[in-house]
Structures are given as structure tokens and as C-alpha cells.
Design a protein around this motif. Structure first.
Motif: not given
Length: 124
Positions: A85, A87-94, A97
């Protein structure tokens, strides 16, 4: 890398080096080369690295750590799977993503949630 930290498996006829979640941090090109060498020696076509093994800088694209590591895998024609997972990284960086989405469209580097997703990918 010791036998305690990796396990060669065959999934749908594809040899895959599965790295354990415990072990040395993957933080740069030298670490990538060690993994690629070990995987190649064992006959693997893919290396699966749990997300916990990566240095935090890997998930900040501005550091270029991810690019440097992935480039080594590309140079040596070795597939790379970042497993777990993020997600904590992708939530902060488009940007991250978008990077993950692009990688997952290809056949070289995948960011996958679990081993079941890997099995599905290797079927095709």
C-alpha cells in the motif's frame, strides 16, 4: 543478500524473486544493482520488493531515487514490482499518482497492492 531475505518462486511460469519485508533498505542504485545481480544469478525475471523496504525518498519523485532505481532495472531488463500500500504517498503527490499509473500500464515496473494482483498480472 541472504537466503532469509529472498525466495525464488515461479508464478504462471515466470521466475520471480520475492524479497522479504524485513531486510536492508533499498535507497539507491547500488542497492538496486545488488538485487538485480542476485535475481539474475537465480534466474528471476522479476524482483518483488515490499514497500517497507524502500527508503522514504523513493516516494518523493523530486529526489530522483525512484527514477535511478527503476532505470537500473530497465538497463538490466529485470522487471520490478513495488508491493504493498503506497496510498499515503500517492495521496500527497499527484505526480507520484501519475507516475504509478504510467508504470502500471507497462511491462517493466508495477506498483501492486498484493501478491494476488501480481498473479493476475503475470497470467497475461
Amino acid at each position: 543478500m541472504s537466503e532469509l531475505t529472498s525466495d525464488l518462486q515461479t508464478i504462471h511460469g515466470v521466475p520471480v524473486l520475492m524479497c522479504a519485508s524485513g531486510g536492508e533498505t533499498i535507497g539507491g542504485e547500488r542497492d538496486a544493482l545488488d538485487l538485480i545481480g542476485n535475481a539474475g544469478y537465480q534466474g528471476a525475471q522479476w524482483v518483488v520488493i515490499p514497500v517497507e523496504r524502500f527508503d522514504e525518498a523513493f516516494f518523493r519523485l523530486s529526489t530522483r531515487v525512484a527514477g535511478d532505481i527503476i532505470q537500473k532495472f530497465v538497463q538490466y531488463a529485470m522487471g520490478l514490482v513495488v508491493l504493498g500500500d503506497i496510498s499515503r504517498h500517492t495521496e500527497d503527490s499527484s505526480a507520484l499518482r501519475d507516475f504509478v499509473r504510467e508504470c502500471n500500464r507497462g511491462r517493466q515496473t508495477w506498483f501492486l497492492a498484493d501478491v494476488e494482483e501480481l498473479r493476475e498480472r503475470l497470467k497475461s
